[in-house]
Design an enzyme around this catalytic site. Sequence first.
Site, PDB file in Angstrom:
ATOM      1  CB  CYS A   1      -4.078  -8.577  -1.767  1.00  9.00           C
ATOM      2  SG  CYS A   1      -2.866  -7.352  -2.225  1.00  9.00           S
TER       3      CYS A   1
ATOM      4  CG  HIS B   1       1.994  -7.952   1.229  1.00  5.99           C
ATOM      5  ND1 HIS B   1       1.599  -7.150   0.183  1.00  5.99           N
ATOM      6  CD2 HIS B   1       3.340  -7.790   1.349  1.00  5.99           C
ATOM      7  CE1 HIS B   1       2.662  -6.534  -0.319  1.00  5.99           C
ATOM      8  NE2 HIS B   1       3.732  -6.897   0.385  1.00  5.99           N
TER       9      HIS B   1
END
Length: 784
Positions: free
Chosen positions: A428, A379
């Site tokens: 991301c 992430h």
Amino acid sequence: MSDFQQFNSLNINFLQEPILQKVSEILDQTSNRGWRRLAELVANDRRFKLSSTELHQCSLKVLDSEGSPSRSLLRLMGDRGCTTKELTEFLQTLGQLDAAQFIRPQGIKVVVHPESIAVLSGQLVKLGCVASGHPLVNYQWFKMNKEVPQGNSSELVFHPVHVTDAGFYICRVNNGHSFAFSQWVQLDVCESKMTCHGLPENKLQICIHPQSQKLLIGDRLMLECTAIGKPIPRYQWYRNDVALRDATKKQYMISCVTEEHEGIYYCQVTNKNQSEDSMKVEVIVAEELSGFTVTEQVNQHFYATDKVALLIGNMSYKNHTPLKAPMVDVYELTNLLRQLNFKVVSLLDLTELEMRNAVNEFLLLLDKGVYGLFYYAGHGYENYGNSFMVPIDAPKPYSSSNCLCVQSILKLMQEKETGLNVFLLDMCRKRNQYDDTIVIPESLKVTANIVFGYATCQGAEAFEIQHSDLANGIFMKFLKKRLLEEKKITVLLDHVAEDMGRCQLTKGMQALEIRSSLSEKRALTDPIQQTACSPESLVRNLQWAKAHELPESMCIEFECGVKIQLGFAAEYSNVMIIYTTIIERPSNIIQCCANVTDFPVGLYVDPKEANKRTPEETGSFLVSKDFPNQCLYTRLSSLQTLKENLTFSVCLSYMYESIEETMDEKKRVDIGKPLIAKLDINSGFKRNFCVQTCHIPHSPEQEPAPRGPFHVCTSQALSPSRLDIYNPSVTSVRQSYQQDIYSSHDTKFFSQPKSTRNIPEEITDDNDEFNYTLYASASGFKTY
């Protein structure tokens, strides 16, 4: 008095206890030639006075569970002054030749010989020799024909080793009545200006490469190549790929060169199964000097002084959507980079503190001219041009204070004067609306050696491909096919971007973005050239080796006679597999099983996935190591959390042929700190890479978008004024099935084709089309 005479006159009470126990065991088991018959012989000898009361006390020892009448009798004989010679004569009279054999002095034998080795000065070096003998063994080391001061143990230790310690060594062992010598070994020491503590790597490594030269006819040619390793390296020089006769030393010299000595020279260094070639250099011989210089030709090729990589894959998030692809992506990238001679540290599931400390250790491996590669899968997000990596313990929601700033790491890498800085970020790149700070890292240097490869564009998502129990990120799916190509790194990434553009599943949603300031034609395939044994190079090698030391395989013997072998394999730098094998079992034991258990608290071991018959059952789908047959496997994760040595129990359950009840034995094992645990990255203080922050007005609420199975992250590595931005074109090709995409608010749904099964299979053809289950994560929703 000779050594043999001294041994014969030795009181039997001074013999080693195992010898006396073995003799007693033989006498206790024999009736007509046992201890009672020996007692009669001794009682009739005037030299020894044994009363009937004392002999009666010996006989009472049979009533004790661990008593031995024979051992009690031998102790009384020793108290009366019985020597080894006299005891041997008594036993021979009894016909107990086997017992007498245990007392006789045995010949000495060297069972482990020292090995020749080439090392750098300043290191800790050990030469070892092990001998078997009776009753005890003494050691003495010699350098040529002179005794080494304090060299009277089985290990000869140089702490640190100096150039003056180089030479030939031999070890003499004796046990008071005989002696033997080890084989001669050579210790070769290469000059280094640094004192360093730690064992050298056994891996063959060239420290000094030859240099190109331009000479006049009649000049002297001197080429030098020096390597370290165990066993000691051997040298062979080549000219124009033809081996030179009698050119088998470190230095190759021609006292008076002619034009026929021109050519391309290099040295091949070997030891056992390892081989390494030095840098190829050109030797030019001319009648007179001209304006042409050798460096104009040599500098057409680029070299790294070393190549190191840190790979981090975060999957098991405590407060956010878990991921699958980082496990496969990190493993496959590790194997590819090792083929390119990178020193790789690969880590899974790190907390914030562990990530910061791992980066600090990575920075220690960097130095002038080193190629540094940093890969992250997990992430992440991007705010105001800065990319942030999210640790597995990040709170919900998280901000920059809970994450690592990529640009700050780049700043620290630049301070090392690296030859190439490559960042591959599979995360991301969406904005984190919960983060109300602007992170202002220190100004970056203007260096033409930076390359960023983002798995997706700014503000977009990145995706995973589910295949059976494994998953690949889209980025890694295409990157791994081209990583070994001998191309400039930016050209290679450009080709990866073109390949990704053909993927219909992510067309319009994910595209590789490349940012680069690279001005030279540097590639990941560039060879390593070390022009000298620098202290920095030594530190790198020792630091890297320290994080990759596996425990040695060991044999454990239980009281019942069962022997098991413990083996160890590394899946990642912080993930290890223990496998147990039954190697010996007494014939009267019909069934046995050895399990490992009782691991330290905090070390992740799933009891349901421990002691399994295949690595896959433990959650390890990737290990390619050839394990022995009929093993039980246990996978240990998060080795970085170990604060003390790794200790565990080996539990043996077995059943005898005539007894239905299962018996159990347990032994405790201590294997030290394996792999990354030695670096203690789980302890210490957090280092804040980001120097300055300033608050900005809060943005509308929206949860930070984590990297989902189709994961996304944004990150503007450097400003466009400093870097060229590549915008790779994306082309579409025929899709193997009709893909329907539904949109519902912030959630994207990828419908699985009707023809696919629950576990889709990949379809590979000229267009490399897919038939996979895809996952995406946007705005906190996990979608399919």
